[in-house]
Design a protein around this motif. Structure first.
Motif, PDB file in Angstrom:
ATOM      1  N   UNK A 396       0.820  -1.214   0.000  1.00  0.00           N
ATOM      2  CA  UNK A 396       0.000   0.000   0.000  1.00  0.00           C
ATOM      3  C   UNK A 396       0.851   1.259   0.000  1.00  0.00           C
ATOM      4  N   UNK A 397       2.170   1.101   0.128  1.00  0.00           N
ATOM      5  CA  UNK A 397       3.042   2.259   0.199  1.00  0.00           C
ATOM      6  C   UNK A 397       3.135   2.860   1.581  1.00  0.00           C
ATOM      7  N   UNK A 398       2.400   2.318   2.539  1.00  0.00           N
ATOM      8  CA  UNK A 398       2.427   2.859   3.894  1.00  0.00           C
ATOM      9  C   UNK A 398       3.788   2.647   4.536  1.00  0.00           C
ATOM     10  N   UNK A 399       4.448   1.524   4.229  1.00  0.00           N
ATOM     11  CA  UNK A 399       5.763   1.281   4.815  1.00  0.00           C
ATOM     12  C   UNK A 399       6.771   2.326   4.373  1.00  0.00           C
ATOM     13  N   UNK A 400       6.581   2.881   3.175  1.00  0.00           N
ATOM     14  CA  UNK A 400       7.485   3.931   2.715  1.00  0.00           C
ATOM     15  C   UNK A 400       7.403   5.148   3.619  1.00  0.00           C
ATOM     16  N   UNK A 401       6.219   5.397   4.184  1.00  0.00           N
ATOM     17  CA  UNK A 401       6.057   6.534   5.084  1.00  0.00           C
ATOM     18  C   UNK A 401       6.826   6.337   6.386  1.00  0.00           C
ATOM     19  N   UNK A 402       7.128   5.062   6.715  1.00  0.00           N
ATOM     20  CA  UNK A 402       7.852   4.774   7.947  1.00  0.00           C
ATOM     21  C   UNK A 402       9.348   5.038   7.809  1.00  0.00           C
ATOM     22  N   UNK A 403       9.809   5.235   6.571  1.00  0.00           N
ATOM     23  CA  UNK A 403      11.221   5.554   6.354  1.00  0.00           C
ATOM     24  C   UNK A 403      11.379   7.057   6.542  1.00  0.00           C
ATOM     25  N   UNK A 404      12.012   7.439   7.620  1.00  0.00           N
ATOM     26  CA  UNK A 404      12.110   8.846   7.961  1.00  0.00           C
ATOM     27  C   UNK A 404      13.070   9.558   7.023  1.00  0.00           C
ATOM     28  N   UNK A 405      12.744  10.783   6.674  1.00  0.00           N
ATOM     29  CA  UNK A 405      13.605  11.619   5.851  1.00  0.00           C
ATOM     30  C   UNK A 405      14.220  12.678   6.770  1.00  0.00           C
ATOM     31  N   UNK A 406      15.453  12.447   7.242  1.00  0.00           N
ATOM     32  CA  UNK A 406      16.037  13.355   8.243  1.00  0.00           C
ATOM     33  C   UNK A 406      16.565  14.646   7.626  1.00  0.00           C
TER      34      UNK A 406
END
Length: 417
Positions: A396-406
């Motif tokens: 669903x692409x939700x896991x991509x949101x869990x990758x933080x962009x610091x």
């Protein structure tokens, strides 16, 4: 405009597709002077109709969720598959992941969807010029400082503090900024058209995209219209299957004859558009940033369309790209740090998706194997979810949101230059 004249912007974006439009819209919303140069005239045809929920939060930031719903595109609540060792129909619902803000997305007509995004960028203040062909990047002592382009037969120059390569697989500037690494094990060709009137999946799967594995490849079936019921049906096969005494249409027809579910959906229907073909799409740019420039969307890399991740990943990458550019524009001394943070996070997100697609491409695993692999790859903050839920977060692409962009924060005293 004479050849020795030029315009100045904070950011020039080459390409008005989803990545370029969203990057431009977010930068304009932050008060920056933005120019978007698009080679074509929108609306225009583009493949990639099925979206996934991971991108919906970015559309919310652009105040587009209600507008998107008003277009009445078919709603997408899940994914149906004929995949795995038993080759039986199974499905997941995006709502299986607890606590997500959006558990749905849409199947869209890309001509309308992309036009919506580009229009929104203009509404937020970006200057949008269509049918503008970018010829080259301008450089000064190794730094990209603008672009040369033509519009209505006139050559023009636009200078900017940051140039964004967002021209998709054409890579209008990217070819000169960074070579690509082709994923040789995923060189494929897709052949597709539209069928009507078509049948439906079972009631609890209505609106799902269907992905079905056959011997030499796989099919997608995407509902794109309800009156009459119309499906986008595409066949994907390794390029190695070409030249084996069968044309693409013959491979497509043979796959349909073998399929268990797709052929049932197409019973009594017929193609209502020409067949189209694309090939060799899985690649990654060796780098996505440099002095004065940054790459987003398909220009930075594209992964096999198995889970419909293309538009979602492009829009998700546009968000941190805009944040990094905002930092660079407000505090120039932080450009390198901000751009490098974007580069690292972009690479992590794309490689995670690529690694999982590679695993899933083995069609003879048990279903539970696919779930457990997704769980093993989950980010720390979702590692405690059940294996099936982890699979849903992945596709669903939700896991991509869990990758933080610091992306580093801009000092409070910094302001738009």
């Amino acid at each position: 405009m004479r050849g020795d004249e030029y315009e100045e912007f904070d950011a020039v974006i080459v390409g008005g597709g989803p990545a370029g439009s969203v990057t431009g819209a977010l930068l304009a919303k932050r008060g920056h002077r933005v120019l978007i140069l698009e080679k074509e005239r929108f609306p225009r045809y583009h493949i990639g109709e099925s979206l996934i929920p991971g991108m919906m939060t970015v559309l919310e930031e652009l105040d587009l969720v209600d507008r998107l719903a008003g277009i009445r595109f078919p709603r997408k609540d899940g994914l149906s598959l004929v995949w795995g060792k038993d080759r039986q129909l199974w499905n997941i619902h995006f709502s299986e992941v607890p606590g997500v803000v959006y558990d749905y997305s849409y199947h869209v007509r890309r001509a309308e969807f992309d036009d919506l995004l580009l229009t929104r960028a203009g509404e937020l203040g970006a200057v949008v010029r269509q049918e503008a062909t970018v010829k080259e990047a301008l450089t000064d002592d190794g730094r990209v400082t603008g672009v040369r382009y033509t519009l209505a037969g006139q050559e023009r120059v636009a200078r900017a503090r940051v140039v964004v390569e967002a021209s998709g697989q054409a890579r209008a500037l990217g070819r000169g900024l960074s070579p690509v690494q082709w994923q040789d094990d995923m060189r494929s060709v897709a052949h597709w058209t539209y069928w009507a009137p078509t049948g439906d999946l079972p009631d609890d799967q209505r609106g799902n995209i269907l992905v079905e594995r056959v011997t030499d490849g796989w099919f997608w079936a995407i509902p794109v219209d309800s009156e009459p019921p119309t499906l986008s049906v595409g066949y994907v096969t390794p390029t190695s299957e070409l030249g084996k005494d069968r044309t693409l249409r013959e491979l497509y027809d043979a796959g349909l004859a073998e399929s268990k579910v797709v052929k049932g959906l197409l019973a009594g229907s017929e193609p209502v558009a020409e067949f189209r073909t694309t090939r060799d799409w899985s690649y990654l740019a060796e780098t996505t940033v440099g002095p004065g420039w940054l790459t987003v969307g398909d220009a930075a890399g594209f992964i096999d369309p198995l889970f419909s991740g293309g538009v979602c990943l492009a829009i998700l990458c546009a968000h941190p790209a805009a944040r990094a550019i905002d930092v660079a524009l407000r505090s120039p001394g932080m450009e390198e740090r901000a751009f490098d943070a974007y580069r690292v996070s972009h690479h992590k997100m794309i490689m995670t998706f690529l690694e999982y697609v590679r695993f899933f491409y083995d069609p003879d695993r048990d279903r539970e194997d696919y779930f457990q692999q997704a769980q093993a790859m989950a980010e720390l903050d979702v590692r405690n979810v059940e294996a099936r839920e982890a699979f849903v977060t992945m596709v669903s692409g939700v896991s991509a949101l869990a990758i933080l962009f610091p992306i580093p924060e801009v000092p409070e005293e910094a302001s738009v230059v």
